[in-house]
Motif scaffolding. Structure first.
Motif, PDB file in Angstrom:
ATOM      1  N   ASN B  22       0.815  -1.212   0.000  1.00 49.70           N
ATOM      2  CA  ASN B  22       0.000   0.000   0.000  1.00 49.70           C
ATOM      3  C   ASN B  22       0.848   1.261   0.000  1.00 49.70           C
ATOM      4  N   CYS B  23       0.361   2.253  -0.712  1.00 46.38           N
ATOM      5  CA  CYS B  23       1.023   3.553  -0.762  1.00 46.38           C
ATOM      6  C   CYS B  23      -0.042   4.628  -0.856  1.00 46.38           C
ATOM      7  N   THR B  24       0.013   5.597   0.023  1.00 44.22           N
ATOM      8  CA  THR B  24      -0.860   6.762  -0.066  1.00 44.22           C
ATOM      9  C   THR B  24       0.006   8.006  -0.040  1.00 44.22           C
ATOM     10  N   TYR B  25      -0.562   9.087  -0.551  1.00 42.71           N
ATOM     11  CA  TYR B  25       0.256  10.290  -0.658  1.00 42.71           C
ATOM     12  C   TYR B  25      -0.548  11.523  -0.258  1.00 42.71           C
ATOM     13  N   THR B  26       0.205  12.560   0.042  1.00 42.50           N
ATOM     14  CA  THR B  26      -0.359  13.884   0.291  1.00 42.50           C
ATOM     15  C   THR B  26       0.390  14.857  -0.595  1.00 42.50           C
ATOM     16  N   ALA B  27      -0.341  15.625  -1.383  1.00 39.54           N
ATOM     17  CA  ALA B  27       0.304  16.574  -2.284  1.00 39.54           C
ATOM     18  C   ALA B  27      -0.600  17.782  -2.468  1.00 39.54           C
ATOM     19  N   THR B  28       0.025  18.908  -2.761  1.00 39.50           N
ATOM     20  CA  THR B  28      -0.754  20.134  -2.942  1.00 39.50           C
ATOM     21  C   THR B  28      -1.353  20.208  -4.341  1.00 39.50           C
ATOM     22  N   GLY B  29      -0.717  19.579  -5.304  1.00 34.58           N
ATOM     23  CA  GLY B  29      -1.200  19.640  -6.677  1.00 34.58           C
ATOM     24  C   GLY B  29      -1.522  18.266  -7.221  1.00 34.58           C
ATOM     25  N   TYR B  30      -1.116  18.039  -8.450  1.00 25.59           N
ATOM     26  CA  TYR B  30      -1.377  16.760  -9.109  1.00 25.59           C
ATOM     27  C   TYR B  30      -0.037  16.121  -9.482  1.00 25.59           C
ATOM     28  N   PRO B  31       0.480  15.322  -8.573  1.00 23.24           N
ATOM     29  CA  PRO B  31       1.835  14.801  -8.788  1.00 23.24           C
ATOM     30  C   PRO B  31       1.872  13.645  -9.769  1.00 23.24           C
ATOM     31  N   SER B  32       3.057  13.358 -10.236  1.00 22.06           N
ATOM     32  CA  SER B  32       3.336  12.083 -10.893  1.00 22.06           C
ATOM     33  C   SER B  32       3.733  11.102  -9.797  1.00 22.06           C
ATOM     34  N   LEU B  33       3.372   9.840  -9.994  1.00 18.57           N
ATOM     35  CA  LEU B  33       3.620   8.818  -8.974  1.00 18.57           C
ATOM     36  C   LEU B  33       4.514   7.724  -9.537  1.00 18.57           C
ATOM     37  N   PHE B  34       5.360   7.189  -8.685  1.00 24.89           N
ATOM     38  CA  PHE B  34       6.360   6.224  -9.130  1.00 24.89           C
ATOM     39  C   PHE B  34       6.504   5.092  -8.103  1.00 24.89           C
ATOM     40  N   TRP B  35       6.897   3.940  -8.614  1.00 20.93           N
ATOM     41  CA  TRP B  35       7.423   2.878  -7.777  1.00 20.93           C
ATOM     42  C   TRP B  35       8.839   2.583  -8.249  1.00 20.93           C
ATOM     43  N   TYR B  36       9.757   2.590  -7.269  1.00 23.21           N
ATOM     44  CA  TYR B  36      11.139   2.222  -7.528  1.00 23.21           C
ATOM     45  C   TYR B  36      11.460   0.949  -6.756  1.00 23.21           C
ATOM     46  N   VAL B  37      12.392   0.162  -7.274  1.00 24.72           N
ATOM     47  CA  VAL B  37      12.824  -1.061  -6.601  1.00 24.72           C
ATOM     48  C   VAL B  37      14.333  -0.997  -6.401  1.00 24.72           C
ATOM     49  N   GLN B  38      14.760  -1.453  -5.235  1.00 23.04           N
ATOM     50  CA  GLN B  38      16.187  -1.465  -4.926  1.00 23.04           C
ATOM     51  C   GLN B  38      16.598  -2.867  -4.502  1.00 23.04           C
ATOM     52  N   TYR B  39      17.458  -3.482  -5.295  1.00 20.82           N
ATOM     53  CA  TYR B  39      18.001  -4.790  -4.953  1.00 20.82           C
ATOM     54  C   TYR B  39      19.204  -4.597  -4.034  1.00 20.82           C
ATOM     55  N   PRO B  40      19.542  -5.599  -3.248  1.00 21.69           N
ATOM     56  CA  PRO B  40      20.624  -5.451  -2.250  1.00 21.69           C
ATOM     57  C   PRO B  40      21.901  -4.889  -2.846  1.00 21.69           C
ATOM     58  N   GLY B  41      22.417  -3.842  -2.223  1.00 20.45           N
ATOM     59  CA  GLY B  41      23.688  -3.260  -2.630  1.00 20.45           C
ATOM     60  C   GLY B  41      23.646  -2.449  -3.910  1.00 20.45           C
ATOM     61  N   GLU B  42      22.461  -2.199  -4.417  1.00 17.23           N
ATOM     62  CA  GLU B  42      22.355  -1.478  -5.683  1.00 17.23           C
ATOM     63  C   GLU B  42      21.573  -0.177  -5.519  1.00 17.23           C
ATOM     64  N   GLY B  43      21.599   0.634  -6.576  1.00 21.80           N
ATOM     65  CA  GLY B  43      20.783   1.840  -6.584  1.00 21.80           C
ATOM     66  C   GLY B  43      19.342   1.514  -6.923  1.00 21.80           C
ATOM     67  N   LEU B  44      18.564   2.538  -7.125  1.00 20.48           N
ATOM     68  CA  LEU B  44      17.138   2.356  -7.396  1.00 20.48           C
ATOM     69  C   LEU B  44      16.881   2.209  -8.890  1.00 20.48           C
ATOM     70  N   GLN B  45      15.901   1.374  -9.193  1.00 21.41           N
ATOM     71  CA  GLN B  45      15.461   1.231 -10.581  1.00 21.41           C
ATOM     72  C   GLN B  45      14.004   1.622 -10.666  1.00 21.41           C
ATOM     73  N   LEU B  46      13.678   2.389 -11.684  1.00 22.04           N
ATOM     74  CA  LEU B  46      12.282   2.743 -11.893  1.00 22.04           C
ATOM     75  C   LEU B  46      11.514   1.487 -12.286  1.00 22.04           C
ATOM     76  N   LEU B  47      10.468   1.175 -11.534  1.00 22.36           N
ATOM     77  CA  LEU B  47       9.654  -0.004 -11.812  1.00 22.36           C
ATOM     78  C   LEU B  47       8.461   0.356 -12.690  1.00 22.36           C
ATOM     79  N   LEU B  48       7.732   1.397 -12.269  1.00 25.68           N
ATOM     80  CA  LEU B  48       6.598   1.850 -13.059  1.00 25.68           C
ATOM     81  C   LEU B  48       6.214   3.248 -12.621  1.00 25.68           C
ATOM     82  N   LYS B  49       5.358   3.873 -13.420  1.00 28.97           N
ATOM     83  CA  LYS B  49       4.959   5.245 -13.111  1.00 28.97           C
ATOM     84  C   LYS B  49       3.558   5.510 -13.636  1.00 28.97           C
TER      85      LYS B  49
END
Lengths: 115, 111
Positions: B22-49
């Motif tokens: 689950n993910c909920t957000y609070t924003a003043t406008g109309y944001p873009s939303l993202f899911w990122y995934v991070q595997y052990p010892g690595e940076g983040l990868q964009l999963l979807l948006k």
């Protein structure tokens, strides 16, 4: 496409020395790059936003004289941790944003250990 | 200010189980939303948006729908694999400005 690299991937330095971390966008030009810090088992904390050809914008609480950011070209931004101390040990991650797009693409991160 | 709240982990599932983070957000406008995934010892990868209300982002069997009425962007996958074990971050960005991340949710998938 949209590949971001970081160098080095790991670095160990002695307390009091300075360390430079490079972030490169390999297949696109990034007018904006971001630097994050991630503590173990925690989320990412934005340190600063780096715009090519201008001074970086630092987040509140981040010492700009300690964390020097330079965005000298459209494909390269550097973060220099000056006079490093053990508490600066962390995972530093950069990202780059495609021009006219909202999503950021992240580098693999740099593990800094200060002894 | 803007914020993102994710369900606390770790989430532990057996292989082929259904996943919801689950993910909920609070924003003043109309944001873009993202899911990122991070595997052990690595940076983040964009999963979807998703960039506007009712958009569905999908990738690698994962999907999430931008629900403006409930200010949510829940991540789902019908059948998880061991290789999906990672940390998942929900994030938002308003007008291409800085990303605001949730705390991250650790997913562990057992064979």
């Amino acid at each position: 496409g949209a590949v971001v690299s970081q160098h080095p991937s790991r670095v160990i330095c002695k307390s009091g020395t300075s360390v430079k971390i490079e972030c490169r966008s390999l297949d696109f030009q990034a007018t904006t790059m971001f630097w994050y810090r991630q503590f173990p088992k925690q989320s990412l904390m934005l340190m600063a936003t780096s715009n090519e050809g201008s001074k970086a914008t630092y987040e509140q609480g981040v010492e700009k004289d300690k964390f020097l950011i330079n965005h000298a070209s459209l494909t390269l931004s550097t973060l220099t941790v000056t006079s490093a101390h053990p508490e600066d040990s962390s995972f530093y991650i950069c990202s780059a944003r495609l021009p006219s797009r909202y999503e950021q693409y992240f580098g693999p991160g740099t593990r800094l250990t200060v002894t | 200010g803007d914020s993102v709240t994710q369900m606390e982990g770790p989430v532990t599932l057996s292989e082929e189980a259904f996943l919801t983070i689950n993910c909920t957000y609070t924003a003043t406008g109309y944001p873009s939303l993202f899911w990122y995934v991070q595997y052990p010892g690595e940076g983040l990868q964009l999963l979807l948006k998703a960039t506007k209300a009712d958009d569905k982002g999908s990738n690698k069997g994962f999907e999430a729908t931008y629900r403006k009425e409930t200010t949510s962007f829940h991540l789902e996958k019908g059948s998880v694999q061991v290789s999906d074990s990672a940390v998942y971050f929900c994030a938002l960005s308003e007008k291409g400005n800085k990303l605001v991340f949730g705390a991250g949710t650790i997913l562990r998938v057992k064979s």
